[in-house]
Write an enzyme that holds these catalytic residues in place. Sequence first.
Site, PDB file in Angstrom:
ATOM      1  CG  ASP A  21      -1.814   1.175   1.356  1.00 14.61           C
ATOM      2  OD1 ASP A  21      -2.413   1.539   0.332  1.00 14.61           O
ATOM      3  OD2 ASP A  21      -1.932   1.776   2.439  1.00 14.61           O
ATOM      4  CB  SER A  22       0.198   4.795  -0.465  1.00 14.24           C
ATOM      5  OG  SER A  22      -0.975   4.884   0.312  1.00 14.24           O
ATOM      6  CE1 TYR A  53       2.624   5.864  -3.248  1.00 18.38           C
ATOM      7  CE2 TYR A  53       1.629   3.975  -4.336  1.00 18.38           C
ATOM      8  CZ  TYR A  53       2.725   4.577  -3.755  1.00 18.38           C
ATOM      9  OH  TYR A  53       3.912   3.894  -3.696  1.00 18.38           O
ATOM     10  N   GLY A  54      -3.283   8.861  -3.641  1.00 20.71           N
ATOM     11  CA  GLY A  54      -4.624   9.133  -4.172  1.00 20.71           C
ATOM     12  C   GLY A  54      -4.827  10.502  -4.772  1.00 20.71           C
ATOM     13  CB  CYS A  84      -2.971   0.442  -2.497  1.00 21.99           C
ATOM     14  SG  CYS A  84      -3.086   2.160  -3.035  1.00 21.99           S
ATOM     15  CB  THR A  86      -4.857   4.690  -5.297  1.00 27.98           C
ATOM     16  OG1 THR A  86      -5.708   5.252  -4.293  1.00 27.98           O
ATOM     17  CG2 THR A  86      -4.490   5.754  -6.298  1.00 27.98           C
ATOM     18  CD  GLU A 163      -0.332   6.760   6.368  1.00 28.23           C
ATOM     19  OE1 GLU A 163       0.706   6.683   7.044  1.00 28.23           O
ATOM     20  OE2 GLU A 163      -0.777   5.803   5.707  1.00 28.23           O
ATOM     21  CB  CYS A 195      -9.319   4.489   0.317  1.00 26.58           C
ATOM     22  SG  CYS A 195      -7.681   4.956   0.941  1.00 26.58           S
ATOM     23  CG  HIS A 197      -5.127   5.043   4.359  1.00 27.38           C
ATOM     24  ND1 HIS A 197      -4.507   4.481   3.281  1.00 27.38           N
ATOM     25  CD2 HIS A 197      -4.150   5.634   5.097  1.00 27.38           C
ATOM     26  CE1 HIS A 197      -3.211   4.719   3.357  1.00 27.38           C
ATOM     27  NE2 HIS A 197      -2.961   5.418   4.443  1.00 27.38           N
TER      28      HIS A 197
END
Length: 276
Positions: A21-22, A53-54, A84, A86, A163, A195, A197
């Site tokens: 993932d990012s 990344y999004g 991820c 994205t 994050e 997503c 997250h």
Amino acid sequence: MPHGAARGFRVNRDRPIGVFDSGIGGLTVAHALMSALPNERIVYFGDTARLPYGTKSSATVAGYAAQITDFLLKRDVKMLVVACNTMAAVALAVVTSLSPVPVVDVLDAGAQAAVESSRSGRIGVLATLTTVSSEAYDRAIYAHARDARVVSQACPLFAPLVEEGWLDHPVTELTAREYLRPVLAEEIDTLVLGCTHYPLLKPLLARIAGPSIVLVDSAETTAARVAELLTACDLHRTAPKEPVHEYYVTDLPQRFRAVGALCLGRPLPEVQLVHW
Ligand code: DGL
């Protein structure tokens, strides 16, 4: 059918599964994998130096995805999990073209789970700007249910808030109310957390969406697909020793370790910094 399932690989089944993932979002998928497949070993990669990344172009995200794929293949993984949305939305073809091992992605798993859960066919999708612009969710949902109605909302502020570890914070709540207002006005009955997250915001989003809306998080569906594919390819790990997972990030390993422990609900071992 997960990508690569029919390619007939012969690899050592005790090799790890690469999950990427990012940032920490993909840990929601890693968590589901650890619960569903406790004997599997995971090598996790979070590109914390370059997230989010999004908000980036498809070409940029595809370049990053290629680099991560190469990194994980060098760690001898037996399967890749694109954790991820994205990357799944705009770079899946790049990952599968580079990968000699099977690839599973979260996006199609999320679309399928949404269609299975929706009674009215009115489905909301929360995702990053890049995912929403790609219309990959719309295509994936329509492929499973031609008559569905998809309402997408880009939520570019969510990944940085997650994050930051602000999972239930007044700023996150205000932001979420703003993003959800137009989606809820469309009388959806299912809301895809598009997503990786966003499942970390599930309690907050559930409170705002209310009890009549089902929140779909693709982590469990993805884990189920990985399990099926391991069975189909005869790749379940058989080593008797408890698996030791590895974590790699491109920046701030200590921070990843601290916030990651909140996501996984368990302490993380040392997180290794990758320089490239
Ligand atoms: N977690 C990622 C996703 O599923 C992207 C978050 C970001 O880096 O913008 O789309």
